[in-house]
Design a protein around this motif. Sequence first.
Motif, PDB file in Angstrom:
ATOM      1  N   GLY A  58       0.693  -1.191  -0.056  1.00  0.00           N
ATOM      2  CA  GLY A  58       0.022  -0.093   0.200  1.00  0.00           C
ATOM      3  C   GLY A  58       0.695   1.309  -0.022  1.00  0.00           C
ATOM      4  N   GLY A  59       2.097   1.113   0.137  1.00  0.00           N
ATOM      5  CA  GLY A  59       3.108   2.420  -0.071  1.00  0.00           C
ATOM      6  C   GLY A  59       2.938   3.042  -1.319  1.00  0.00           C
ATOM      7  N   GLY A  60       3.513   4.316  -1.374  1.00  0.00           N
ATOM      8  CA  GLY A  60       3.893   4.854  -2.836  1.00  0.00           C
ATOM      9  C   GLY A  60       4.024   6.387  -2.566  1.00  0.00           C
ATOM     10  N   GLY A 105      -2.604  14.343   0.808  1.00  0.00           N
ATOM     11  CA  GLY A 105      -3.320  13.104   0.258  1.00  0.00           C
ATOM     12  C   GLY A 105      -3.457  12.088   1.169  1.00  0.00           C
ATOM     13  N   SER A 106      -3.773  10.885   1.017  1.00  0.00           N
ATOM     14  CA  SER A 106      -4.110   9.567   1.655  1.00  0.00           C
ATOM     15  C   SER A 106      -3.337   8.462   1.139  1.00  0.00           C
ATOM     16  CB  SER A 106      -5.702   9.463   1.938  1.00  0.00           C
ATOM     17  OG  SER A 106      -6.243  10.610   2.391  1.00  0.00           O
ATOM     18  N   LEU A 107      -3.316   7.625   1.803  1.00  0.00           N
ATOM     19  CA  LEU A 107      -2.859   6.078   1.771  1.00  0.00           C
ATOM     20  C   LEU A 107      -3.318   5.176   2.824  1.00  0.00           C
ATOM     21  CD1 LEU A 107       1.022   6.432   0.559  1.00  0.00           C
ATOM     22  CD2 LEU A 107      -0.938   5.906  -0.940  1.00  0.00           C
ATOM     23  N   ARG A 108      -3.460   3.937   2.369  1.00  0.00           N
ATOM     24  CA  ARG A 108      -3.813   3.136   3.393  1.00  0.00           C
ATOM     25  C   ARG A 108      -2.881   1.771   3.176  1.00  0.00           C
ATOM     26  NH1 ARG A 108      -9.101  -0.989   4.036  1.00  0.00           N
ATOM     27  NH2 ARG A 108      -8.385  -1.915   2.191  1.00  0.00           N
ATOM     28  N   LEU A 109      -2.377   1.498   4.129  1.00  0.00           N
ATOM     29  CA  LEU A 109      -1.208   0.370   4.227  1.00  0.00           C
ATOM     30  C   LEU A 109      -2.065  -0.984   4.854  1.00  0.00           C
ATOM     31  CD1 LEU A 109       1.938   2.061   5.791  1.00  0.00           C
ATOM     32  CD2 LEU A 109       1.144   1.991   3.511  1.00  0.00           C
ATOM     33  N   SER A 155      -4.451  13.374   5.463  1.00  0.00           N
ATOM     34  CA  SER A 155      -3.576  14.491   5.605  1.00  0.00           C
ATOM     35  C   SER A 155      -2.067  14.509   5.889  1.00  0.00           C
ATOM     36  CB  SER A 155      -4.091  15.184   6.819  1.00  0.00           C
ATOM     37  OG  SER A 155      -5.488  15.373   6.805  1.00  0.00           O
ATOM     38  N   LEU A 156      -1.580  13.651   4.729  1.00  0.00           N
ATOM     39  CA  LEU A 156      -0.106  13.298   4.938  1.00  0.00           C
ATOM     40  C   LEU A 156       0.853  14.505   4.843  1.00  0.00           C
ATOM     41  CD1 LEU A 156      -0.456   9.883   2.928  1.00  0.00           C
ATOM     42  CD2 LEU A 156       0.933  10.310   5.095  1.00  0.00           C
ATOM     43  N   LYS A 157       1.759  14.469   5.257  1.00  0.00           N
ATOM     44  CA  LYS A 157       2.885  15.529   5.138  1.00  0.00           C
ATOM     45  C   LYS A 157       4.332  15.101   4.809  1.00  0.00           C
ATOM     46  CE  LYS A 157       0.586  17.491   9.506  1.00  0.00           C
ATOM     47  NZ  LYS A 157       0.964  18.151  10.763  1.00  0.00           N
ATOM     48  N   PRO A 158       4.924  15.935   4.351  1.00  0.00           N
ATOM     49  CA  PRO A 158       6.308  15.451   3.882  1.00  0.00           C
ATOM     50  C   PRO A 158       7.014  14.782   4.992  1.00  0.00           C
ATOM     51  CG  PRO A 158       5.784  17.648   2.715  1.00  0.00           C
ATOM     52  CD  PRO A 158       4.649  17.369   3.987  1.00  0.00           C
ATOM     53  N   GLU A 159       6.901  15.239   6.123  1.00  0.00           N
ATOM     54  CA  GLU A 159       7.577  14.444   7.436  1.00  0.00           C
ATOM     55  C   GLU A 159       7.200  13.182   7.490  1.00  0.00           C
ATOM     56  OE1 GLU A 159       6.182  17.627   7.140  1.00  0.00           O
ATOM     57  OE2 GLU A 159       5.452  17.926   9.041  1.00  0.00           O
ATOM     58  N   ASP A 160       6.134  12.935   6.848  1.00  0.00           N
ATOM     59  CA  ASP A 160       5.709  11.246   6.916  1.00  0.00           C
ATOM     60  C   ASP A 160       6.333  10.343   6.125  1.00  0.00           C
ATOM     61  OD1 ASP A 160       2.061  12.485   7.455  1.00  0.00           O
ATOM     62  OD2 ASP A 160       3.568  11.917   8.890  1.00  0.00           O
ATOM     63  N   THR A 161       7.137  11.109   5.074  1.00  0.00           N
ATOM     64  CA  THR A 161       8.051  10.024   4.336  1.00  0.00           C
ATOM     65  C   THR A 161       8.866   9.324   5.233  1.00  0.00           C
ATOM     66  OG1 THR A 161       7.720  11.925   2.572  1.00  0.00           O
ATOM     67  CG2 THR A 161       9.831  10.168   2.619  1.00  0.00           C
ATOM     68  N   ALA A 162       8.910   7.755   4.766  1.00  0.00           N
ATOM     69  CA  ALA A 162       9.784   6.841   5.435  1.00  0.00           C
ATOM     70  C   ALA A 162       9.159   5.455   5.297  1.00  0.00           C
ATOM     71  CB  ALA A 162       9.308   6.748   6.993  1.00  0.00           C
ATOM     72  N   VAL A 163      10.031   4.438   5.606  1.00  0.00           N
ATOM     73  CA  VAL A 163       9.754   3.191   5.129  1.00  0.00           C
ATOM     74  C   VAL A 163       8.984   2.664   6.317  1.00  0.00           C
ATOM     75  CG1 VAL A 163      10.459   0.903   4.926  1.00  0.00           C
ATOM     76  CG2 VAL A 163      11.773   2.679   3.857  1.00  0.00           C
ATOM     77  N   GLY A 200       8.637  -4.127   5.365  1.00  0.00           N
ATOM     78  CA  GLY A 200       8.565  -2.642   5.013  1.00  0.00           C
ATOM     79  C   GLY A 200       7.759  -2.132   3.650  1.00  0.00           C
ATOM     80  N   THR A 201       7.426  -1.171   3.730  1.00  0.00           N
ATOM     81  CA  THR A 201       6.978  -0.508   2.415  1.00  0.00           C
ATOM     82  C   THR A 201       7.222   1.014   2.585  1.00  0.00           C
ATOM     83  OG1 THR A 201       4.861  -0.193   1.076  1.00  0.00           O
ATOM     84  CG2 THR A 201       4.605   0.094   3.286  1.00  0.00           C
ATOM     85  N   GLN A 202       7.617   1.579   1.349  1.00  0.00           N
ATOM     86  CA  GLN A 202       7.913   3.062   1.081  1.00  0.00           C
ATOM     87  C   GLN A 202       7.042   3.771   0.920  1.00  0.00           C
ATOM     88  OE1 GLN A 202      11.458   4.500   1.216  1.00  0.00           O
ATOM     89  NE2 GLN A 202      10.029   6.140   1.600  1.00  0.00           N
ATOM     90  N   VAL A 203       6.775   4.872   1.658  1.00  0.00           N
ATOM     91  CA  VAL A 203       5.797   6.190   1.678  1.00  0.00           C
ATOM     92  C   VAL A 203       6.396   7.406   1.393  1.00  0.00           C
ATOM     93  CG1 VAL A 203       3.989   7.452   2.714  1.00  0.00           C
ATOM     94  CG2 VAL A 203       3.993   4.816   3.102  1.00  0.00           C
ATOM     95  N   THR A 204       6.387   7.994   0.516  1.00  0.00           N
ATOM     96  CA  THR A 204       6.807   9.384   0.077  1.00  0.00           C
ATOM     97  C   THR A 204       5.824  10.249   0.006  1.00  0.00           C
ATOM     98  OG1 THR A 204       8.605   8.030  -1.056  1.00  0.00           O
ATOM     99  CG2 THR A 204       8.225  10.350  -1.517  1.00  0.00           C
ATOM    100  N   VAL A 205       5.945  11.332   0.523  1.00  0.00           N
ATOM    101  CA  VAL A 205       4.984  12.490   0.427  1.00  0.00           C
ATOM    102  C   VAL A 205       5.871  13.627  -0.226  1.00  0.00           C
ATOM    103  CG1 VAL A 205       3.142  13.943   1.722  1.00  0.00           C
ATOM    104  CG2 VAL A 205       3.810  11.321   2.590  1.00  0.00           C
ATOM    105  N   SER A 206       5.194  13.991  -1.356  1.00  0.00           N
ATOM    106  CA  SER A 206       6.060  15.164  -1.785  1.00  0.00           C
ATOM    107  C   SER A 206       4.973  16.496  -1.423  1.00  0.00           C
ATOM    108  CB  SER A 206       5.831  15.218  -3.386  1.00  0.00           C
ATOM    109  OG  SER A 206       4.547  15.024  -3.856  1.00  0.00           O
ATOM    110  N   SER A 207       5.871  17.556  -1.446  1.00  0.00           N
ATOM    111  CA  SER A 207       5.377  18.944  -0.723  1.00  0.00           C
ATOM    112  C   SER A 207       4.877  19.756  -2.152  1.00  0.00           C
ATOM    113  CB  SER A 207       6.237  19.678  -0.350  1.00  0.00           C
ATOM    114  OG  SER A 207       7.463  19.859  -1.138  1.00  0.00           O
TER     115      SER A 207
END
Length: 117
Positions: free
Chosen positions: A8-10, A16-20, A84-92, A110-117
């Motif tokens: 579910g990462g991406g 935006g939103s994601l569901r893991l 309500s994802l934030k760039p600081e949520d970027t992580a594995v 692990g799954t990578q989550v990347t949040v762009s600003s």
Amino acid sequence: QVQLVESGGGLVQAGGSLRLSCVSSRSIFSMNAMGWYRQAPGKQRESVAVISSGGSTDYADSVKGRFTISRDNAKNTVYLQMNSLKPEDTAVYYCKARWGLPLIDYWGQGTQVTVSS
């Protein structure tokens, strides 16, 4: 032994939103606790959200009100809804299960989550 597989990462834009999802090879009903953790580059792994066998939940202050952990016992799956994802949520993001006697922690890949600003 417990195998955990996250998905579910991406890449998502801020706001935006994601569901893991984390699928367990064993019944999650038997788990002492399950949780989501994350590790950003250069930082230590930190707890994001935990759900106990009784269903109680606990969240890191940084995600309270934005993230929700839940589980579906029938599917042996734990979810992390992230809004309500934030760039600081970027992580594995890693799923962890605590199971057995004695209790042992098992981790997913692990799954990578990347949040762009």
